[in-house]
Design a protein around this motif. Structure first.
Motif, mmCIF file in Angstrom:
data_model
loop_
_atom_site.group_PDB
_atom_site.id
_atom_site.type_symbol
_atom_site.label_atom_id
_atom_site.label_comp_id
_atom_site.label_asym_id
_atom_site.label_seq_id
_atom_site.Cartn_x
_atom_site.Cartn_y
_atom_site.Cartn_z
ATOM 1 N N GLU A 90 -9.459 9.454 6.510
ATOM 2 C CA GLU A 90 -9.088 10.801 6.918
ATOM 3 C C GLU A 90 -8.837 10.901 8.273
ATOM 4 N N VAL A 129 -12.461 9.094 -1.495
ATOM 5 C CA VAL A 129 -11.784 10.600 -1.713
ATOM 6 C C VAL A 129 -12.881 10.673 -3.207
ATOM 7 N N THR A 132 -13.046 6.291 5.664
ATOM 8 C CA THR A 132 -12.201 7.337 4.573
ATOM 9 C C THR A 132 -10.859 7.295 4.711
ATOM 10 N N HIS A 171 -5.827 12.719 4.499
ATOM 11 C CA HIS A 171 -5.930 11.225 4.677
ATOM 12 C C HIS A 171 -4.713 10.654 4.896
ATOM 13 N N ARG A 174 -4.677 24.751 2.690
ATOM 14 C CA ARG A 174 -4.561 23.578 1.769
ATOM 15 C C ARG A 174 -3.390 23.581 0.524
ATOM 16 N N VAL A 232 -6.171 16.419 -6.239
ATOM 17 C CA VAL A 232 -5.646 15.300 -5.031
ATOM 18 C C VAL A 232 -4.143 15.410 -4.886
ATOM 19 N N ASN A 282 -9.629 17.307 5.713
ATOM 20 C CA ASN A 282 -9.165 16.898 4.448
ATOM 21 C C ASN A 282 -7.715 16.413 3.971
ATOM 22 N N ASP A 336 -7.206 20.020 -2.919
ATOM 23 C CA ASP A 336 -8.754 19.679 -2.347
ATOM 24 C C ASP A 336 -8.622 18.747 -1.274
ATOM 25 N N ARG A 337 -7.938 17.696 -1.380
ATOM 26 C CA ARG A 337 -7.934 16.676 -0.619
ATOM 27 C C ARG A 337 -6.234 16.149 -0.669
#
Ligand SMILES: Cc1cc2nc3c(=O)[nH]c(=O)nc-3n(C[C@H](O)[C@H](O)[C@H](O)COP(=O)(O)OP(=O)(O)OC[C@H]3O[C@@H](n4cnc5c(N)ncnc54)[C@H](O)[C@@H]3O)c2cc1C
Length: 424
Positions: free
Chosen positions: A308, A346, A306, A316, A115, A33, A314, A128-129
């Motif tokens: 998001e 997450v 979330t 936020h 990403r 993250v 992916n 990943d996030r």
């Protein structure tokens, strides 16, 4: 495993790496993250993801400033009862206690298809996030005169605590007794609805002690005081009658920084000895550049379960940068609450679980009206599954009956608590 069990298990020291999805884009053993912005939203989210994942998620926090400086209480620096040093804290615990990787850097570009984020230093990080909490930036092109060379060095906003807070304090100290301090307030929404009115009260308090012939002129683009209106107006009448003048409906369209003059959209002009312009605001630049600001090009719409982005998967978005739910203020307290809902979601999403379906958020905004006395407004916000937004729980709101020193103690405890929650 439900999140509560997960958190309890984490507290009991159970190894959880296997419960969190391991198919990461980075190829590392743990999900990655990346958090953009170490303010109230970003730092809190970074810490809680580390805690609630039991260390099973790697978190990198990117923040250009070496220290955290709190906007809450920064109006007291202008009033003279606090020092900026009282509101300045280090990030050491986030790395030492929570194992967050902290990079003193800025994100220049987000490549959502790959990403990755590109940093000012030239490094690229995979995620990943991604969590984006960049706060606000100012819409300077709505105030053409403020874009002339040197204008922003002499007419200050002090709406991001730091050097401008100290510089505005110095301008107030240098102003002769009998002078006029004028502040402009942009149309809502802007960061911290009661903040400008707290500022006016703080400066009026300072003048009442040190420069009693001086005036505070509030030029408000809004038709009435946006937050705690009846309370502020009563207090100004009772305590600062000869100092504060409130002018609603003064929508500042331009500024002449050389003559310290604010001009309204209908041509009214106000010249001041010290002019403080709080410009119109939008989500921080990185959010706008990355296509996240899909609400009027200013704010970032999110899924409130979330946080998001509704524009980019992916990613936020938290804090002041979001398109808020009805009656939700842009406050540090709310950014902290966004961060916790997001952190829990997450951790769940990375583990392949469904996030909590009924988040509840709370908010209390305290305002100092002198060096000790304080008023507050509070609210509870619950998720409404039909409307897919957070709504104020009927009857949950509350405002002070009047200013008190006891509330001043609560306000200081609130600040110590949120600082510890964000940074320790
Ligand atoms: C005068 C004043 C008084 C206030 N008083 C209160 C109060 O009493 N109570 C309350 O609840 N709220 C108060 N607020 C509001 C509060 O400060 C904000 O709502 C809160 O800071 C929002 O948190 P955030 O994480 O969205 O933004 P911030 O806390 O501003 O954090 C954003 C961070 O992102 C970083 N950043 C930006 N762009 C990038 C990038 N490209 N790369 C990396 N990092 C980046 C910035 O350096 C910054 O540190 C006040 C605000 C002001 C101005």
């Amino acid at each position: 495993m439900k999140r509560r069990q997960f958190i309890q298990a984490a507290g009991a020291g159970v190894v959880l790496a296997s419960t969190v999805g391991c198919a990461t884009v980075s190829g590392s053993a743990k999900p990655q993250v990346v958090v953009v912005g170490g303010g109230y939203g970003g730092a809190t989210a970074a810490k809680y993801i580390r805690m609630w994942s039991g260390g099973a998620v790697d978190v990198t926090l990117i923040e250009p400033n070496p220290k955290f400086i709190s906007c809450p209480l920064s109006n007291l620096v202008l009033g003279g009862s606090r020092m900026l040093a009282d509101l300045t804290m280090g990030y050491d615990d986030l790395t030492r206690k929570h194992g967050i990787r902290l990079l003193q850097d800025a994100v220049k570009f987000i490549d959502a298809s790959q990403r990755t984020v590109l940093l000012a230093s030239g490094a690229t990080l995979k995620y990943d996030r991604l969590i984006v909490s960049p706060g606000v930036d100012f819409i300077w092109d709505q105030l053409p005169g403020m874009q002339r060379e040197g204008a922003q060095d002499s007419v200050l906003h002090a709406w991001k605590a730091g050097p401008q807070t100290l510089a505005l304090r110095a301008q107030l100290q240098a102003m002769p007794d009998g002078g006029v301090f004028a502040m402009t307030i942009p149309p809502a929404p802007y960061r911290c609805p009661p903040g400008p009115y707290e500022r006016a009260s703080q400066i009026a308090f300072y003048f009442s002690q040190a420069k009693p012939r001086s005036k505070v002129l509030i030029l408000d683009a809004n038709e009435d005081v946006v937050s705690k209106g009846p309370l502020f107006k009563r207090i100004w009448k009772e305590r600062y009658k000869d100092i504060i003048e409130y002018r609603p409906g003064f929508n500042t369209a331009d500024v002449d920084a050389r003559t310290r003059t604010a001009m309204s959209e209908i041509g009214d002009q106000v010249k001041a000895d010290v002019l403080n312009v709080i410009p119109p605001q939008r989500a921080g630049a990185i959010a706008v550049q990355s296509g996240l600001a899909n609400a009027n090009g200013r704010w970032c719409a999110v899924d409130f379960l979330t946080f998001e982005s509704t524009a980019v998967k992916n990613i936020h978005v938290l804090g002041d940068a979001i398109m808020t739910a009805p009656l939700m203020p842009k406050s540090a307290h709310m950014a902290n609450q966004h961060a916790k809902v997001c952190a829990a979601a997450v951790v769940d999403l990375l583990a392949g679980r469904t996030p909590e379906a009924r988040p509840m958020l709370t908010n209390t905004c305290y305002s100092f009206v002198c060096d000790k006395d304080v008023i507050h407004v509070a609210s509870v916000h619950a998720y409404d599954a039909d409307k897919k937004t957070l709504l104020v729980v009927p009857g949950s709101g509350g405002v002070s009956a009047g200013p008190s020193a006891l509330e001043g103690e609560y306000a200081m405890n609130w600040a110590r608590n949120i600082w510890a929650d964000t940074l320790s």
